[in-house]
Structure formats: structure tokens, C-alpha cells
Design an enzyme around this catalytic site. Sequence first.
Site, PDB file in Angstrom:
ATOM      1  N   ASP A   1       0.851  -1.181   0.000  1.00  0.00           N
ATOM      2  CA  ASP A   1       0.000   0.000   0.000  1.00  0.00           C
ATOM      3  C   ASP A   1       0.896   1.243   0.000  1.00  0.00           C
ATOM      4  OD1 ASP A   1      -3.005   0.777   0.589  1.00  0.00           O
ATOM      5  OD2 ASP A   1      -1.748   2.137   1.774  1.00  0.00           O
TER       6      ASP A   1
ATOM      7  N   GLU B   1      -4.966   2.453  -4.025  1.00  0.00           N
ATOM      8  CA  GLU B   1      -3.513   2.606  -4.019  1.00  0.00           C
ATOM      9  C   GLU B   1      -2.830   1.343  -3.504  1.00  0.00           C
ATOM     10  OE1 GLU B   1      -4.911   4.417  -0.081  1.00  0.00           O
ATOM     11  OE2 GLU B   1      -5.644   4.297  -2.120  1.00  0.00           O
TER      12      GLU B   1
END
Length: 490
Positions: A361, A405
Site C-alpha cells: 500500500d 492505491e
Amino acid sequence: MKPDQSLILVVDDITSNLKILGGILQPKGFNVTFAKNGQQALERIVSSQPDLILLDLMMPEMDGLTVCKLLKEDDRFRKIPIIFLTASHEQDHLLQAFSEGAVDYIKKPFNAPELLARVETHLELKHLQDRDAQQLAQERLIRHVVQATMESLDLKDILKAAVDGIRDYFKADRVLIYQYIYEYMDSDRRELECSKGRIVAESLVNSYTSFLGLSLGECPWFVTDTKDPRSVHFYNTATNMETSHHKAKLLQWQVKAELVSPIFQRSEHWGSLIIHRCQSSEPWVPETVQVLSSLLEQLELAIQQAHLYQQLQLANQELRQLANVDSLTGVANRRYFDTYLAETWAQLQQEQALFSLILCDIDYFKAYNDHYGHPHGDACLQQVAQAIAQATHRPTDLAARYGGEEFALLLPHTSPEGAQQVAQRLQQNIAALAIPHAQSNLDPHLTLSIGLSTLMPNPASSPEQLVSMADRALYHAKEQGRNCLKIWDA
């Protein structure tokens, strides 16, 4: 059928009988060849292929019955009609003659009108049988190509079926299909020129050289008649040749007779069909063009259908690619990640092999987006996705966009140690990008938090368990300050 189109073999051990029969047949225009014994008759039949045989029933050494039996056992000659010549005292042998395959008999001394009537009748019957057999063979050849089209829309399969059928029909030694490759001559892509090509299909008698895959420069067959581009070209090394180079090539390859016919796709000269006779220089008969015309009509249709199928396959492949790829980053999307995870899990369960997963992430990506704007955010995601994909080089590994993301790496046949090395390369790749991140609380450049899990698939575990473990490892990485790698240890 005209008499001068027929060849009759007369076999008799008595010279006067040969003269009498020649005197009856030749003035009527028949072509006649003679033999004085059974062995000589067999040699004449092999060399001249007569349309009809007048065969003396009783001869010394090898009688007519033996000759007849040998001919009917040979596929090349069994269809040649045989009329026996017999004296009145030989009637007892006629039943055996018919059982061996004779079609008729003529008594000695010869009656000219009767002999001519029987000869003409059986020649006409043979002509009709040959025509029917040829028509049947033509239909079988066309059906062979059509059947190949129905069974497979793959161009390679269709062309192979066509050359095999053509070689069988024409009793050829080599049949080739040559495909031209067109390229644009100018930068405006307006004018096409045929500058390349290769042999794409071949049917061959084993003892001869294979041409499969040869290019245009290695072949002398690029022949186009500008007045009639669809014309068929016939060549014989003993007579007509376009160039000395062409003749030299054919002689080098032991070709005695060649036929070249163009293959079209609409108005484009798609390629050429080439037929070679290496054992015989027998000229091509006019009916050949008619047969080829019907065949090429079906072949051109089959090629067109195969091309359409190929275009459809490519379009479907592109659609599948679009359905499986994240449009922004170019790596696999979540849908394909789930599919690949399930399929690979099942495979590795059978193999009893390890399966590793990396989830990562981007740290403080929302703050990055708010500060730099969404266009910069999109560019950032694209760079990160490529850095993740470049961390591994095996074709079985899969990089995917897992969420906004968040990214994932599926690593089949990978131990925790191997997966940790991939994760470290991934961190190095991200560091090398040196993407500025003014809103990060960790580093002036973009960083990743990474979670890693490894399982050996078995009936008691599941793909969801592998994902859950990697997700928990990622959560711990964020809890412990981000910009680090955590491995889930159950």
C-alpha cells in the site's frame, strides 16, 4: 472419344495376327502398339499406359490369363479393359478369362466390323467410366477442402488439408502453397508492394526435398501475368521455361513438370499454388485448369473464412486483455487477480507447492493526491505499478492492482525467503523512482508498506486464507510505522 485419342495394345505371339489387327485398327485412326508375348506386354503397359488391350488367350511361356490376372492385381492397371482374342477350340477357357476380369472376347479369324464395334464400345465405356471417376475424384477433393474448413477454421490446418488432397488427386510428388507478404512502399501507407513471402503449406513424397518455410528470394515462382493475373502457368524442364534460373532451380530439385496457379483474396494476389511432378514429365491436360478453378474457388473462400476467424480471435483476445487489465496502470485488475489466484491455487494444491502473496500500500497516498492533484496521483500509480511488475521476471508471477492505491504480487512456487527477496527488490525499485512526497510523515519521497504471506495449498486451507494473512501482515506494517515489510507468521 476420337480414335486418335486412344492407344490400343495388341498382344499375340503370331506376327500375322498382329499385322491383321494393325491393318484393321490403324486405318481408322487408332494409335496401336504391339507385344509378342506376356512379358513384353507387361513392359509395354507400364511404359505406355494403353486405353484398351487386345490379348491373345493362349500364348507360350506366359499366357493371356496370367497377364490378365497380374494386371487386375495392380491398382495402376486394373481398370484397363481387356478383350481376349480366342480361337474356337479355346472356348473352355473363356469362363476363366471373364472370372479374371476380361470385358469381352473376339473369335479368330477376325471379322473387321465386329472387332471395330467391340473396340469402339469398350473404349467409349472406359471413357465414360474415366470421366465419372474423374468427376468423383474432383468432388471428393472439393469436399475434402470444404470438410477441412468445417472441422477447423485454423488456416494452417485448412492449407495442409488442401495440399494433401491436391497431391493425391494429381498424383504429384510435391504440392506447395506460397503466401505473399505485402508492405507499404511509402510513409503515407498508400501503396502496397509484395516484397516478402514464404511457403506456408506442403505435401511431399518422402524422398524429395522439403521447401516448407522457404522465403521469396529462395523460390523462382513469383510469376504474375500482367495481362491476365489469374492465369495458370505450366512448365516442363524439357520444353518451355521462363528463365534459365527457373529451369536450373527445377532441375536442381529434380522437378520435371511444374504448375503454378495464383491464389487471390478479393483483388489481392494472396499467394500461389505450386504442383511438382518429379518422377514424370507427363504434360498437364486442359481439364486441369477447370479442376483448379473449382478447387481454388473453395480454397479462397476457406482462406477468407480463416482470416475472418483469426481477426475475430484477435478481437476477442483484445477484449479479454481489456477485461483483465487495469486501464490506468496496465497491470492486472482485481477481477483477473481473483481468477488467477483461484486457478493457481488449484494447480499448486495438486503439485503440493508453496504459494506466496505480497500486498503493498502506498503510504499517505490520500495526502499525496490532495497536495499534488489527481493527474499527478494517476502518474504516481502508473510508476508504482511498473516498479512492482519489474520486481519479478517469471511468467507465472502476476502483478495486479488490488484496490485504489493497493497492489498485489502473486508468486507461485515461492518460499517465504524467495518472496522476501522479491519484496526487497520492490522496495529498491520504489526508492529508485524517488517520487517526491511533501506530505509524508516518514520520508520526503514516496514509500510503501508491505505484507507477505505463504501457504502450501491443501483441502484444509483456501485462497481467501492466503489473502487474509497477507492483509494482516500489511496491517501490522502500517501499525509499526509504515515503510516496512512484515511477514505473517501464523
